[in-house]
Enzyme design. Structure first.
Site, PDB file in Angstrom:
ATOM      1  N   GLY A 104      47.660  67.426  26.991  1.00 42.77           N
ATOM      2  CA  GLY A 104      46.368  66.855  27.363  1.00 42.77           C
ATOM      3  C   GLY A 104      46.375  66.334  28.792  1.00 42.77           C
ATOM      4  O   GLY A 104      45.409  66.507  29.541  1.00 42.77           O
ATOM      5  N   THR A 105      47.458  65.703  29.172  1.00 40.20           N
ATOM      6  CA  THR A 105      47.564  65.131  30.519  1.00 40.20           C
ATOM      7  C   THR A 105      47.424  66.220  31.576  1.00 40.20           C
ATOM      8  O   THR A 105      46.681  66.066  32.552  1.00 40.20           O
ATOM      9  CB  THR A 105      48.937  64.414  30.684  1.00 40.20           C
ATOM     10  OG1 THR A 105      49.038  63.423  29.657  1.00 40.20           O
ATOM     11  CG2 THR A 105      49.077  63.766  32.040  1.00 40.20           C
ATOM     12  N   ASN A 131      41.295  56.326  22.188  1.00 41.29           N
ATOM     13  CA  ASN A 131      42.575  56.332  21.480  1.00 41.29           C
ATOM     14  C   ASN A 131      43.034  54.947  21.032  1.00 41.29           C
ATOM     15  O   ASN A 131      43.880  54.826  20.162  1.00 41.29           O
ATOM     16  CB  ASN A 131      43.663  56.971  22.340  1.00 41.29           C
ATOM     17  CG  ASN A 131      43.770  56.332  23.707  1.00 41.29           C
ATOM     18  OD1 ASN A 131      42.802  56.349  24.479  1.00 41.29           O
ATOM     19  ND2 ASN A 131      44.904  55.749  24.020  1.00 41.29           N
ATOM     20  N   GLN A 154      41.749  62.986  21.149  1.00 40.48           N
ATOM     21  CA  GLN A 154      41.798  62.299  19.844  1.00 40.48           C
ATOM     22  C   GLN A 154      40.842  62.890  18.811  1.00 40.48           C
ATOM     23  O   GLN A 154      40.874  62.488  17.654  1.00 40.48           O
ATOM     24  CB  GLN A 154      41.488  60.804  20.027  1.00 40.48           C
ATOM     25  CG  GLN A 154      42.576  60.023  20.746  1.00 40.48           C
ATOM     26  CD  GLN A 154      43.863  59.872  19.934  1.00 40.48           C
ATOM     27  OE1 GLN A 154      43.864  59.987  18.713  1.00 40.48           O
ATOM     28  NE2 GLN A 154      44.965  59.635  20.615  1.00 40.48           N
ATOM     29  N   SER A 188      45.459  68.463  22.720  1.00 38.60           N
ATOM     30  CA  SER A 188      46.918  68.385  22.694  1.00 38.60           C
ATOM     31  C   SER A 188      47.388  68.583  21.260  1.00 38.60           C
ATOM     32  O   SER A 188      46.975  67.848  20.357  1.00 38.60           O
ATOM     33  CB  SER A 188      47.331  67.000  23.207  1.00 38.60           C
ATOM     34  OG  SER A 188      48.712  66.893  23.207  1.00 38.60           O
ATOM     35  N   ALA A 189      48.256  69.576  21.041  1.00 41.74           N
ATOM     36  CA  ALA A 189      48.619  69.971  19.669  1.00 41.74           C
ATOM     37  C   ALA A 189      49.299  68.858  18.865  1.00 41.74           C
ATOM     38  O   ALA A 189      49.116  68.770  17.648  1.00 41.74           O
ATOM     39  CB  ALA A 189      49.523  71.204  19.712  1.00 41.74           C
ATOM     40  N   HIS A 190      50.066  68.011  19.551  1.00 36.01           N
ATOM     41  CA  HIS A 190      50.827  67.006  18.772  1.00 36.01           C
ATOM     42  C   HIS A 190      49.935  65.928  18.163  1.00 36.01           C
ATOM     43  O   HIS A 190      50.389  65.113  17.357  1.00 36.01           O
ATOM     44  CB  HIS A 190      51.968  66.406  19.601  1.00 36.01           C
ATOM     45  CG  HIS A 190      51.574  65.433  20.661  1.00 36.01           C
ATOM     46  ND1 HIS A 190      51.602  64.073  20.459  1.00 36.01           N
ATOM     47  CD2 HIS A 190      51.157  65.605  21.936  1.00 36.01           C
ATOM     48  CE1 HIS A 190      51.234  63.455  21.576  1.00 36.01           C
ATOM     49  NE2 HIS A 190      50.952  64.359  22.486  1.00 36.01           N
ATOM     50  N   THR A 207      55.507  81.539  32.243  1.00 37.25           N
ATOM     51  CA  THR A 207      55.632  82.251  30.965  1.00 37.25           C
ATOM     52  C   THR A 207      55.170  81.358  29.810  1.00 37.25           C
ATOM     53  O   THR A 207      55.611  80.211  29.692  1.00 37.25           O
ATOM     54  CB  THR A 207      57.093  82.703  30.748  1.00 37.25           C
ATOM     55  OG1 THR A 207      57.450  83.500  31.871  1.00 37.25           O
ATOM     56  CG2 THR A 207      57.262  83.492  29.463  1.00 37.25           C
ATOM     57  N   CYS A 243      51.945  54.496  25.653  1.00 40.53           N
ATOM     58  CA  CYS A 243      52.811  54.160  26.773  1.00 40.53           C
ATOM     59  C   CYS A 243      53.017  52.656  26.873  1.00 40.53           C
ATOM     60  O   CYS A 243      53.890  52.195  27.567  1.00 40.53           O
ATOM     61  CB  CYS A 243      52.222  54.704  28.080  1.00 40.53           C
ATOM     62  SG  CYS A 243      50.537  54.188  28.348  1.00 40.53           S
TER      63      CYS A 243
END
Ligand code: PLP
Length: 375
Positions: free
Chosen positions: A71-72, A151, A179, A199-201, A237, A326
């Site tokens: 995402g960042t 978030n 989110q 963001s997948a996580h 790649t 963070c």
């Protein structure tokens, strides 16, 4: 000791099916998607099927999905290129954005001397639409960057409404949807928006992979240069297993959305109930009707408990958070709470509890029991 994971806004547990899919691809489909031989073509086909699947979930075209590392990165790319290549001279954002937007905007202000305006935030964490309209009345090439779901406090932005306002004022619209992707329906055919990111996580996929939705003919140029991957917009790649894992995680999230949302909403209501019974003076930070996956609460504990509370919960196997990831464990007040709370309240002990479909009522009972002992 049972581990209780209630920090799903920071990251989520990867689904078993996703691990299985990724492991198979890592072992068997190791071709480079840019190679023309069959192994390469096979990898390329996995990549393009993943893109198609993601585009289908969000109702956009495959060409509008660009794979990135997170995402960042996606936020950095869009905001940088909007200023550098699209000649945006002003960014309107808010003080409660994630640092993946706020710090980028500040860096762009220093580097390109662009104008930055922060839309007013109401005490419940919602943006002031009148202020947004007022800011947009100034005629200057503008990009509006406002997050979909906050978030830390879970306030939800009406993407349709902001999109329409931006269109009326000829402004570009970017939203950090990290989110919300996978947790609520997003129809990009209907929402008048130029850019979103994911963001997948955050939706039970792997870490280190994400994507950007970039509306056709946007004019964006790459952040860095190399090969022709992602039509040259994001060279390097591709992590084929990561991307396939992300696509599968998103598919499963949307396939289970209705039941998961119901389950999680019930858990959130149960937690609110238990908090009301146990700590009648507790307060919800932000909007009471915030997004179903997040609850940010101020506990009626003395201020000297602020620093120790996460530590004590951690000792009991309970993972929650104070503010954004963070800042977990740090005692400096969160920039979001700082913005919506009084000085006095922002140093009081607040907790962000964020849920996933893996959570149970049992988890809530364990958390409440532990908090009782800390009070
Ligand atoms: N934006 C929001 C709203 C987030 O919650 C996060 C993660 O905490 C990010 C951006 C950053 O995402 P990533 O970890 O993929 O870089």
């Amino acid at each position: 000791m049972k581990n209780v994971y209630l920090d799903n806004a920071s990251t989520t547990k990867i689904r078993k099916e996703v691990i299985q899919e990724m492991t198979t691809i890592l072992a068997d489909d190791y071709g480079n998607p840019s190679s023309t031989h069959s192994l390469g073509r096979n990898a390329k086909s996995i990549l393009e099927l993943s893109r198609k699947s993601i585009a289908k979930q969000l109702k956009c075209t495959s060409q509008e999905i660009i794979f990135t590392s997170c995402g960042t990165e996606s936020n950095n790319w869009i905001l940088h290129s909007a200023v550098k290549d699209l000649k945006v001279r002003r960014i309107i954002t808010s003080k409660i954005e994630h640092h993946a937007v706020l710090h980028v905007v500040q860096a762009l202000q220093n580097e390109y001397n662009i104008q930055v305006d922060y839309v007013s935030i109401k005490p419940n964490g919602e943006i002031d639409f009148n202020d947004l309209v007022e800011l947009l009345s100034q005629e200057i090439k503008t990009l509006v960057s406002l997050m979909h779901v906050n978030n830390e406090i879970g306030t939800v932005l009406d993407l349709y409404k902001v999109g329409r306002i931006c269109k009326q004022h000829n402004a570009l619209f970017h939203s950090d949807t990290v989110q919300s992707v996978g947790k609520t329906e997003i129809n990009l055919q209907e929402i008048p928006i130029d850019f979103i990111v994911a963001s997948a996580h955050k939706f039970h996929g792997p870490k280190g992979v994400g994507f950007a939705f970039v509306r056709r003919k946007s004019g964006l140029r790459p952040l860095f240069y190399g090969g022709e991957q992602e039509k040259g917009l994001r060279p390097g790649t591709e992590g084929v297993h990561q991307i396939a894992g992300m696509a599968m995680a998103l598919e499963l999230s949307y396939a289970n959305l209705e039941s998961d949302r119901k389950h999680i909403s019930n858990l959130k209501s149960y937690l609110i109930n238990q908090l009301e019974l146990t700590f009648p003076e507790y307060k919800i930070n932000g909007n009471e009707d915030g997004f179903y996956t997040v609850l940010n609460v101020m506990l009626p504990f003395s201020e000297d408990k602020t620093a120790m509370i996460l530590f004590h919960l951690d000792m009991k196997g309970i993972a929650v958070s104070r503010g954004s990831a963070c800042q977990s464990g740090s005692i400096s007040p969160s920039h979001v709470l700082d913005e919506i709370l009084s000085k006095e309240d922002s140093i009081k002990p607040s907790l962000r509890i964020s849920f996933s479909h893996y959570n149970t009522k049992d988890d809530i009972d364990i958390l409440i029991e532990c908090l009782k002992n800390l009070a």
